[in-house]
Design an enzyme around this catalytic site. Structure first.
Site, mmCIF file in Angstrom:
data_model
loop_
_atom_site.group_PDB
_atom_site.id
_atom_site.type_symbol
_atom_site.label_atom_id
_atom_site.label_comp_id
_atom_site.label_asym_id
_atom_site.label_seq_id
_atom_site.Cartn_x
_atom_site.Cartn_y
_atom_site.Cartn_z
ATOM 1 N N SER A 64 29.600 53.188 79.598
ATOM 2 C CA SER A 64 28.756 54.363 79.823
ATOM 3 C C SER A 64 29.111 55.500 78.875
ATOM 4 O O SER A 64 30.279 55.661 78.484
ATOM 5 C CB SER A 64 28.984 54.833 81.260
ATOM 6 O OG SER A 64 28.374 56.076 81.466
ATOM 7 N N TYR A 84 33.965 58.188 87.951
ATOM 8 C CA TYR A 84 33.114 57.091 87.469
ATOM 9 C C TYR A 84 33.394 56.802 85.985
ATOM 10 O O TYR A 84 33.660 55.655 85.598
ATOM 11 C CB TYR A 84 31.631 57.458 87.668
ATOM 12 C CG TYR A 84 30.709 56.522 86.942
ATOM 13 C CD1 TYR A 84 30.565 55.202 87.356
ATOM 14 C CD2 TYR A 84 29.986 56.942 85.815
ATOM 15 C CE1 TYR A 84 29.735 54.327 86.671
ATOM 16 C CE2 TYR A 84 29.157 56.078 85.133
ATOM 17 C CZ TYR A 84 29.034 54.771 85.563
ATOM 18 O OH TYR A 84 28.226 53.897 84.872
ATOM 19 N N LYS A 127 35.196 53.392 84.056
ATOM 20 C CA LYS A 127 34.573 52.646 82.953
ATOM 21 C C LYS A 127 35.512 52.615 81.738
ATOM 22 O O LYS A 127 35.636 51.597 81.062
ATOM 23 C CB LYS A 127 33.225 53.273 82.581
ATOM 24 C CG LYS A 127 32.146 53.064 83.625
ATOM 25 C CD LYS A 127 31.660 51.613 83.607
ATOM 26 C CE LYS A 127 30.723 51.293 84.732
ATOM 27 N NZ LYS A 127 30.269 49.889 84.730
#
Ligand code: UDP
Length: 327
Positions: free
Chosen positions: A118, A142, A146
């Protein structure tokens, strides 16, 4: 002989579009998904194995049954806000679950992995457009989960000889142009589907989070890439790895920035519906402007988006929310 490709998260918005693209290219996608956010009726191009990423036995069984040539790992939790509230869930699923998958790959001698990463791994960029070499300093759990798995892939590649493609998505949007798949998140937090719901009268109004950013019209700017383009990029990454290509990390975006207001204008232009809005304060953690430098995806994967202009994104997504669109 057809090739099996294991797709974790294949029942989700992006994963299901990837499965369709793989099938179109003559491969058989094997979806491995716990259906926590995905939909079984989106799995139409190959078998569905219902299982958890953390279930090492189920993963090994699935790999032994299908002997996939490559794994595409999209299965993850992907709400930034939720990751702040519930980091435990994100570290468990996105880090521990992903490592369980990676170890199963090693044990089953699957050495090619395409990973859904991402642009959230970059955090607030120091310069634009964002290049792959830009510092990766995520600003939420988040993005950190990643980035941690990207690092694991690099270390495993160096030590165990696996090959990987880390695909750093910008904002996935739109829907299958043939109308077979749609974006169905519950809850829906993303701008374009929420704006379309509001335009269709299925949401009272859209909240615009911040009108005082230092952008041309004061609203945030993002790089929207059509989900079917994103799916094609995965196919290109699989082919790259199957052809013996080196591991790589690439941005997947359109290379263009579009503001929140420009999205609303595009909805009006393509559907004739105004989006009722309410102006709100900034949403915590939103960088003002994000858009990708896309040169590496073109150079290394031969990938260039063809559906990612904003009107095409809205034209393909609109009907899935009950909106008629102009031709
Ligand atoms: N946004 C908004 N209203 C919404 C949802 C999003 O104004 O109901 C804004 C959000 O602040 C961001 C942009 O739209 O600037 C894109 O947000 P989204 O959640 O779709 O994607 P993100 O860039 O956060 O991954």
């Amino acid at each position: 002989m057809s090739r099996y490709i294991l797709v974790t998260g294949g029942a989700g918005f992006i994963g299901s579009h990837i499965c369709k693209a793989l099938a179109r290219a003559g491969m058989i996608p094997v979806t491995y998904d716990n259906l926590s956010t995905g939909h079984a009726d989106s799995v139409r191009w190959g078998p569905l194995i219902r299982g958890e990423l953390g279930d090492a036995m189920a993963l090994r069984r699935t790999m032994a049954e299908f002997s996939p040539d490559c794994v595409i790992h999209c299965g993850a939790n992907a709400y930034v806000g939720e990751s702040v509230e519930m980091p435990r869930k994100y570290y468990r699923n996105n880090v521990v679950g992903s490592l369980t998958l990676l170890e199963a790959c090693l044990d089953q001698e699957i050495d090619k992995i395409v990973f859904s990463s991402s642009c959230a791994t970059y955090g607030v960029p120091a310069s634009l457009p964002i290049r792959e070499e830009s510092p990766q300093q995520p600003v939420n759990p988040y993005g950190r989960t990643k980035l941690i798995f990207e690092m694991a892939l690099e270390d495993f590649a160096a030590a165990y000889g696996i090959c990987f493609a880390a695909l750093r998505y910008f904002n996935a949007a739109g829907a299958d142009p043939e109308g077979e798949l749609a974006e169905r998140h519950e809850p829906e937090t993303h701008l374009i589907p929420r704006a379309l719901l509001a335009a269709a009268g299925r949401l009272e109004r859209l909240d615009i989070f911040g009108t005082d950013y230092s952008t041309a019209d004061g609203t945030c700017v993002r790089d929207y890439i059509h989900v079917s383009d994103l799916a094609q990029a995965h196919l290109a990454a699989v082919n790259h790895l199957m052809a013996g290509g080196d591991s790589l990390s690439v941005n997947l975006g359109s290379g263009r920035g579009t503001s929140v207001r420009e999205i609303l204008e595009a909805i009006y232009r393509t559907t004739g519906h105004e989006v009722p809005v309410r102006y709100r304060s900034r949403r915590a953690g939103d960088p003002p402007i994000l858009f990708a430098n896309t040169a590496r995806a073109k150079a290394e994967l031969g990938f260039a988006p063809i559906l990612s202009d904003i009107d095409t994104i809205i034209r393909t997504a609109g009907p899935t929310f009950g909106l008629e669109v102009t031709a």
